[in-house]
Motif scaffolding. Structure first.
Motif, PDB file in Angstrom:
ATOM      1  N   ILE A  87      -0.117 -17.618  -8.896  1.00  0.00           N
ATOM      2  CA  ILE A  87       0.818 -17.588  -7.945  1.00  0.00           C
ATOM      3  C   ILE A  87       2.182 -17.577  -8.292  1.00  0.00           C
ATOM      4  CG2 ILE A  87      -0.688 -18.870  -6.468  1.00  0.00           C
ATOM      5  CD1 ILE A  87       1.217 -21.243  -6.597  1.00  0.00           C
ATOM      6  N   THR A  88       2.537 -17.374  -9.604  1.00  0.00           N
ATOM      7  CA  THR A  88       3.754 -17.232  -9.838  1.00  0.00           C
ATOM      8  C   THR A  88       3.896 -15.458 -10.046  1.00  0.00           C
ATOM      9  OG1 THR A  88       3.191 -17.055 -12.489  1.00  0.00           O
ATOM     10  CG2 THR A  88       4.046 -19.173 -11.454  1.00  0.00           C
ATOM     11  N   SER A  89       2.783 -14.637  -9.989  1.00  0.00           N
ATOM     12  CA  SER A  89       3.085 -13.504  -9.929  1.00  0.00           C
ATOM     13  C   SER A  89       2.066 -12.631  -8.831  1.00  0.00           C
ATOM     14  CB  SER A  89       2.678 -12.498 -11.220  1.00  0.00           C
ATOM     15  OG  SER A  89       1.248 -13.034 -11.514  1.00  0.00           O
ATOM     16  N   ALA A  90       1.339 -13.187  -8.302  1.00  0.00           N
ATOM     17  CA  ALA A  90       0.260 -12.751  -7.233  1.00  0.00           C
ATOM     18  C   ALA A  90       0.676 -13.271  -5.928  1.00  0.00           C
ATOM     19  CB  ALA A  90      -1.147 -13.255  -7.538  1.00  0.00           C
ATOM     20  N   GLY A  91       0.537 -12.679  -4.842  1.00  0.00           N
ATOM     21  CA  GLY A  91       1.026 -13.057  -3.356  1.00  0.00           C
ATOM     22  C   GLY A  91       0.214 -12.101  -2.458  1.00  0.00           C
ATOM     23  N   LEU A  92       0.384 -12.307  -1.274  1.00  0.00           N
ATOM     24  CA  LEU A  92       0.127 -11.450  -0.243  1.00  0.00           C
ATOM     25  C   LEU A  92       1.127 -10.126  -0.096  1.00  0.00           C
ATOM     26  CD1 LEU A  92      -2.009 -10.819   2.061  1.00  0.00           C
ATOM     27  CD2 LEU A  92      -0.078 -11.892   3.436  1.00  0.00           C
TER      28      LEU A  92
ATOM     29  N   ASP B 297      -2.655  -9.053  -4.135  1.00  0.00           N
ATOM     30  CA  ASP B 297      -2.068  -8.383  -5.126  1.00  0.00           C
ATOM     31  C   ASP B 297      -0.968  -9.014  -6.190  1.00  0.00           C
ATOM     32  OD1 ASP B 297      -1.849  -5.867  -6.539  1.00  0.00           O
ATOM     33  OD2 ASP B 297      -0.461  -4.758  -5.137  1.00  0.00           O
ATOM     34  N   ASP B 298      -0.689  -8.220  -7.235  1.00  0.00           N
ATOM     35  CA  ASP B 298       0.158  -8.768  -8.072  1.00  0.00           C
ATOM     36  C   ASP B 298       1.692  -8.023  -7.878  1.00  0.00           C
ATOM     37  OD1 ASP B 298      -1.222 -10.755  -9.950  1.00  0.00           O
ATOM     38  OD2 ASP B 298      -2.202  -8.895 -10.751  1.00  0.00           O
ATOM     39  N   GLN B 299       2.574  -8.685  -8.357  1.00  0.00           N
ATOM     40  CA  GLN B 299       4.107  -7.933  -8.134  1.00  0.00           C
ATOM     41  C   GLN B 299       3.945  -6.569  -9.009  1.00  0.00           C
ATOM     42  OE1 GLN B 299       6.995 -10.423  -9.308  1.00  0.00           O
ATOM     43  NE2 GLN B 299       8.547  -9.179  -9.820  1.00  0.00           N
TER      44      GLN B 299
ATOM     45  N   ILE C  10      10.458  -9.084  -2.973  1.00  0.00           N
ATOM     46  CA  ILE C  10       9.650 -10.344  -3.141  1.00  0.00           C
ATOM     47  C   ILE C  10      10.343 -11.451  -2.369  1.00  0.00           C
ATOM     48  CG2 ILE C  10       8.680 -12.192  -4.638  1.00  0.00           C
ATOM     49  CD1 ILE C  10       9.069  -9.802  -7.014  1.00  0.00           C
ATOM     50  N   PHE C  11       9.671 -12.253  -1.475  1.00  0.00           N
ATOM     51  CA  PHE C  11      10.211 -13.273  -0.547  1.00  0.00           C
ATOM     52  C   PHE C  11       9.089 -14.302  -0.960  1.00  0.00           C
ATOM     53  CE2 PHE C  11      10.705  -9.259   1.959  1.00  0.00           C
ATOM     54  CZ  PHE C  11      12.227  -9.141   1.771  1.00  0.00           C
ATOM     55  N   GLU C  12       9.843 -15.489  -1.070  1.00  0.00           N
ATOM     56  CA  GLU C  12       8.960 -16.514  -1.411  1.00  0.00           C
ATOM     57  C   GLU C  12       9.278 -17.694  -0.230  1.00  0.00           C
ATOM     58  OE1 GLU C  12       9.523 -18.381  -5.395  1.00  0.00           O
ATOM     59  OE2 GLU C  12       9.490 -16.421  -6.303  1.00  0.00           O
ATOM     60  N   ASP C  13       8.174 -18.065   0.230  1.00  0.00           N
ATOM     61  CA  ASP C  13       8.165 -18.983   1.386  1.00  0.00           C
ATOM     62  C   ASP C  13       6.890 -19.994   1.204  1.00  0.00           C
ATOM     63  OD1 ASP C  13       8.508 -19.880   3.881  1.00  0.00           O
ATOM     64  OD2 ASP C  13       7.162 -18.670   4.887  1.00  0.00           O
TER      65      ASP C  13
ATOM     66  N   ARG D 135       4.339 -16.090  -2.620  1.00  0.00           N
ATOM     67  CA  ARG D 135       4.928 -14.994  -2.629  1.00  0.00           C
ATOM     68  C   ARG D 135       4.563 -13.869  -1.603  1.00  0.00           C
ATOM     69  NH1 ARG D 135       6.790 -12.554  -7.912  1.00  0.00           N
ATOM     70  NH2 ARG D 135       8.290 -14.385  -8.641  1.00  0.00           N
ATOM     71  N   ILE D 136       5.492 -13.145  -1.008  1.00  0.00           N
ATOM     72  CA  ILE D 136       5.247 -11.932  -0.117  1.00  0.00           C
ATOM     73  C   ILE D 136       5.831 -10.988  -0.668  1.00  0.00           C
ATOM     74  CG2 ILE D 136       5.398 -11.019   2.154  1.00  0.00           C
ATOM     75  CD1 ILE D 136       5.847 -14.125   3.357  1.00  0.00           C
ATOM     76  N   LEU D 137       4.925  -9.814  -1.284  1.00  0.00           N
ATOM     77  CA  LEU D 137       5.339  -8.619  -1.848  1.00  0.00           C
ATOM     78  C   LEU D 137       5.181  -7.481  -0.693  1.00  0.00           C
ATOM     79  CD1 LEU D 137       2.772  -9.223  -4.621  1.00  0.00           C
ATOM     80  CD2 LEU D 137       4.958  -9.903  -4.610  1.00  0.00           C
ATOM     81  N   VAL D 138       6.821  -6.698  -0.524  1.00  0.00           N
ATOM     82  CA  VAL D 138       6.717  -5.735   0.095  1.00  0.00           C
ATOM     83  C   VAL D 138       7.335  -4.539  -0.714  1.00  0.00           C
ATOM     84  CG1 VAL D 138       7.819  -4.829   2.422  1.00  0.00           C
ATOM     85  CG2 VAL D 138       7.335  -7.404   2.011  1.00  0.00           C
TER      86      VAL D 138
END
Length: 128
Positions: free
Chosen positions: A34-39, A58-60, A66-69, A73-76
């Motif tokens: 979860i330090t590099s993967a997220g939605l 997905d991975d970054q 990158i938004f952390e909540d 991570r939320i990747l856009v």
């Protein structure tokens, strides 16, 4: 000649508590880091209203916002950010089915099935 620098300050994308719980459950079940993967939250052209959401674990990637909540991570991608900025990612479980739902303040119209949307200034933003 004088140039103007425009800086875009993103509002971010956030999870509801239930949305975060479901993302965490999935990532942990897959053994993801979860330090590099997220939605990943994105949009693509299509659907009856103009755009459709693309959600994937997905991975970054380079160039991602990158938004952390809630520790996740939320990747856009840069092209999708103006369309989803300020959104909240929820998880709903209803008679119509279960899945992630994007509560997007930028939407001015959506189709009846809820899978596509239109934003106010879409003609001013390049197609995704």
């Amino acid at each position: 000649m004088t140039g103007t620098t425009v800086t875009y300050k993103a509002q971010g994308v956030h999870f509801t508590e239930k949305g975060a719980t479901k993302v965490r459950e999935f990532l942990e079940s897959q053994g993801a880091d979860i330090t590099s993967a997220g939605l990943r939250v994105g949009v693509r052209g299509g659907g009856c209203s103009g755009f459709q959401y693309q959600l994937a674990f997905d991975d970054q990637h380079d160039g991602d916002a990158i938004f952390e909540d809630q520790g996740l991570r939320i990747l856009v991608d840069a092209q999708s950010l103006p369309y989803v900025d300020g959104s909240e990612i929820d998880y709903v479980d209803s008679l119509q089915g279960a899945g992630f739902q994007v509560n997007n303040p930028n939407v001015v119209a959506a189709c009846g099935c809820g899978s596509s949307f239109r934003v106010e200034d879409e003609e001013q933003v390049s197609a995704v």
